[in-house]
Design a protein around this motif. Structure first.
Motif, PDB file in Angstrom:
ATOM      1  N   VAL A 190      -3.154  45.527  51.660  1.00 14.34           N
ATOM      2  CA  VAL A 190      -3.595  46.582  52.498  1.00 14.34           C
ATOM      3  C   VAL A 190      -4.477  47.277  51.364  1.00 14.34           C
ATOM      4  O   VAL A 190      -4.258  47.879  50.425  1.00 14.34           O
ATOM      5  CB  VAL A 190      -2.651  47.474  53.044  1.00 14.34           C
ATOM      6  N   SER A 191      -5.833  47.468  51.627  1.00 17.77           N
ATOM      7  CA  SER A 191      -6.958  47.540  50.848  1.00 17.77           C
ATOM      8  C   SER A 191      -7.821  48.724  51.399  1.00 17.77           C
ATOM      9  O   SER A 191      -8.505  48.468  52.156  1.00 17.77           O
ATOM     10  CB  SER A 191      -7.621  46.594  50.110  1.00 17.77           C
ATOM     11  N   ALA A 192      -7.699  50.010  50.704  1.00 13.99           N
ATOM     12  CA  ALA A 192      -8.504  51.200  51.123  1.00 13.99           C
ATOM     13  C   ALA A 192     -10.036  50.802  50.805  1.00 13.99           C
ATOM     14  O   ALA A 192     -11.074  51.112  51.402  1.00 13.99           O
ATOM     15  CB  ALA A 192      -7.933  52.365  50.511  1.00 13.99           C
ATOM     16  N   LYS A 193     -10.216  50.057  49.640  1.00 12.32           N
ATOM     17  CA  LYS A 193     -11.528  49.616  49.120  1.00 12.32           C
ATOM     18  C   LYS A 193     -12.257  48.797  50.154  1.00 12.32           C
ATOM     19  O   LYS A 193     -13.409  49.028  50.562  1.00 12.32           O
ATOM     20  CB  LYS A 193     -11.215  49.127  47.807  1.00 12.32           C
ATOM     21  N   LYS A 194     -11.462  47.762  50.333  1.00 13.53           N
ATOM     22  CA  LYS A 194     -11.944  46.555  51.269  1.00 13.53           C
ATOM     23  C   LYS A 194     -12.022  46.984  52.582  1.00 13.53           C
ATOM     24  O   LYS A 194     -13.342  46.794  53.336  1.00 13.53           O
ATOM     25  CB  LYS A 194     -11.246  45.164  51.306  1.00 13.53           C
ATOM     26  N   TRP A 195     -11.244  47.478  53.318  1.00 13.32           N
ATOM     27  CA  TRP A 195     -11.240  48.202  54.620  1.00 13.32           C
ATOM     28  C   TRP A 195     -12.285  49.312  54.921  1.00 13.32           C
ATOM     29  O   TRP A 195     -12.398  49.421  56.054  1.00 13.32           O
ATOM     30  CB  TRP A 195      -9.898  48.449  55.070  1.00 13.32           C
TER      31      TRP A 195
END
Lengths: 387, 204
Positions: A190-195
């Motif tokens: 779960v990635s705030a950066k990627k998503w």
């Protein structure tokens, strides 16, 4: 009939707290009692634990520690996000919220409340596998949408959504994007950066941390308004004395989740597949619900036609096996699981559904034990069934 | 976990016993031929019940049943099947869910509605028996309870209207019976009974 073995396969309801987390929490609980907001040594020691946890969570979600707010759990985090959206609509920044029909009750019920307050909320439906209908979502999207909220992985059927793609759609329309990642943390990345999402909700007790503590990630560029007023904690974002020890425990659990992510994912998926194959090979007429391709690794939701869910659950409980059911009979309402009905399942199949949710502490032996005791239970219930 | 930590079961020991070892199951291999049978509920509602009876000398000589249902439904029907054996048709017809749940040592309040199918299916079986044998049915009306005093509406009247699809909404029910148009005190109770019956007969 009685058994000494107790097998916990209800990890989507809650998880057993990791022993290494308990151990450190107990030590801290006994010695650190200062208020993390105080300026003196006692307060600073407590504060260092909170900040340690904030860093661990930020590492897990690939964001900045300043974007992390601690809450009482994911329900509060979800409520906070929807309350921000309500304020934006009241300030005429837009007029609509979009979410899905299979969200957690902390969103479904919040939507019902918001509608009584005159807020327009559109619910996107899902296909038979529980995946959001993208064409429908695209049609609903528009410049008047303030927030799109779609859960990462579903708690009942485990179906995972393409959050990255949905966030892109939301942002293109100028809307904020929220995902409730409660069930996904520690199982998939779960990635705030990627998503590139604006808000993420999560809860400590779903990934081997303590209960009563959660997190709301808020991108530094996204608007924020406190949901609980009354103090300057969390830079005025969330009032209330710091739940220091639990926050610290959540941080430790986040660290463990990050370190073991790949290994844990693969192990859970292997066990889930072992269970799925064991069930379909040993029990006739079984329906596996959800999506086989995009599924949380530990979740297996199965319907047994002609056998009712609460009866299956209680029989399994007699054998020491703990699971969940989508049957209405287990909740006291007359309606079975809205998630399964949203996927187009017959009411009878929803009543006859059982959710196995495997976790870190399950073993292959436990899976094999379930495969051994389940077939006679289903056979017996079908024998006494009207059909 | 040691046994001293074991929490109480959701249900009483009697319920547990009847759930795990249900009595008088209608075994499909047994070739048991009933004199009459009754069926209520539907799979779509999450519970369905079929009760078969043999009658001798105006008494329930034997009984068999099947259910698609939860633990409460299984246990209460099992208990009911034990209780009514040897009863006269009149006694059996008058058995109530409360009598069954009392014998079970109680059910959680929200599970009470799961226990009403067994006695309903039994009454349907007795109705079927009397009809098949061209016998008068003096029990049907005698067990009726007035639920709207002002307009003299009985629970059985409502049941019949629901069963036969003549009342599919509360408006239709009111048009047909006039319930709640007097003092109005009965309204809430009747609406509850109506929903419950619609559920039992697979109408909702």
């Amino acid at each position: 009939m009685s058994t000494n073995k107790l097998i916990y396969m209800d990890n989507n309801a809650t998880t057993r707290i990791a022993p290494e987390v308990v151990k450190e929490m107990a030590e801290v609980e006994a010695s650190v009692y200062g208020n993390a907001s105080s300026m003196h040594t006692f307060g600073r020691v407590a504060n260092s634990l909170v900040e340690d946890a904030r860093k661990n969570v930020a590492d897990l979600l690939e964001c900045s520690p300043s974007e992390i707010t601690f809450t009482s759990g994911a329900s509060e985090a979800n409520n906070t996000v929807f309350s921000i959206a309500k304020s934006l609509i009241e300030k005429k920044k837009g007029s609509r919220i979009i979410t899905t029909t299979i969200e957690h009750p902390s969103i479904i019920e919040t939507v019902k409340y918001l509608r009584t307050q005159g807020i327009q909320v559109d619910m996107v439906s899902v296909d038979t596998e529980g995946r959001v209908r993208m064409d429908e979502l695209e049609k609903l999207m528009g410049p008047d949408v303030v927030l799109v909220s779609v859960m990462t992985g579903n708690n009942e059927i485990g179906t995972i959504q393409d959050i990255e793609k949905i966030a892109e759609l939301a942002h293109k329309a100028g809307a904020l994007m929220h995902t409730d990642a409660t069930q996904a943390i520690g199982k998939i990345e779960v990635s705030a950066k990627k998503w590139k999402v604006d808000y993420i909700s999560m809860s400590g007790h779903k990934f081997y941390g303590p209960k009563g503590v959660g997190v709301l990630f808020t991108r530094s560029t996204a608007p924020f308004l406190p949901y609980i007023h009354g103090g300057e904690q969390e830079h005025g974002r969330r009032a209330g004395t710091y739940n220091t020890v639990s926050i610290y425990g959540l941080g430790l659990a986040a660290k463990l989740a990050k370190e073991g992510l790949k290994e844990e994912h693969d192990r859970l998926w292997e066990m889930r597949e072992r269970l799925r194959e064991g069930i379909i090979n040993n029990i006739p007429d079984v329906i596996v619900n959800g999506c086989q391709e995009h599924c949380l690794p530990g979740t297996l939701d199965v319907s047994f036609p002609s056998a009712e869910g609460e009866s299956i659950l209680l029989m399994l409980d007699m054998y020491g096996v703990a699971v969940s059911t989508g049957s209405a009979c287990a909740t006291g309402s007359l309606e079975p699981s809205y998630v399964l009905l949203s996927c187009g399942l017959d009411v009878e199949l929803a009543h006859g559904s059982i959710r196995f949710s495997l976790g870190r502490y399950n073993t292959d032996e436990e899976v094999d034990y379930v495969i051994e005791v389940l077939p006679p239970i289903i056979k017996r219930l079908r024998e006494i069934s009207t059909r | 976990m040691s046994s001293s930590f074991m929490a109480d079961w959701v249900y009483t020991d009697v319920v547990k016993d009847h759930f795990m070892n249900p009595r008088n199951i209608w075994d499909k291999n047994e070739n048991w031929e009933p004199d009459a049978f009754g069926e209520v509920g539907s799979l779509a509602c999450g519970d369905q019940m079929r009760v078969g009876i043999k009658v001798f000398n105006d008494k329930i000589a034997d009984i068999r049943w099947l259910t698609y249902g939860c633990a409460s439904a299984i246990a209460s029907t099992s208990m009911m099947s034990e209780m009514v054996k040897g009863m006269t048709l009149k006694e059996a017809y008058n058995i109530t869910p409360t009598m069954i749940t009392d014998a079970l040592g109680g059910l959680p309040e929200h599970k009470f509605h799961c226990s009403v199918l067994g006695d309903k299916a039994l009454r349907a079986a007795i109705d079927d028996y009397l009809e098949k044998n061209n016998l008068p049915n003096p029990y049907k009306d005698a067990t009726a309870k007035i639920v709207c005093e002002c307009r003299n509406v009985t629970d059985q009247q409502i049941e019949e209207l629901v069963k036969t699809d003549r009342a599919t909404t509360l408006e239709e029910l009111q048009e047909l019976t006039g319930y709640g148009t007097g003092c109005g005190k009965c309204k809430k109770n009747i609406e509850h009974i109506f929903e419950e019956l619609r559920h039992i007969y697979g109408k909702s």
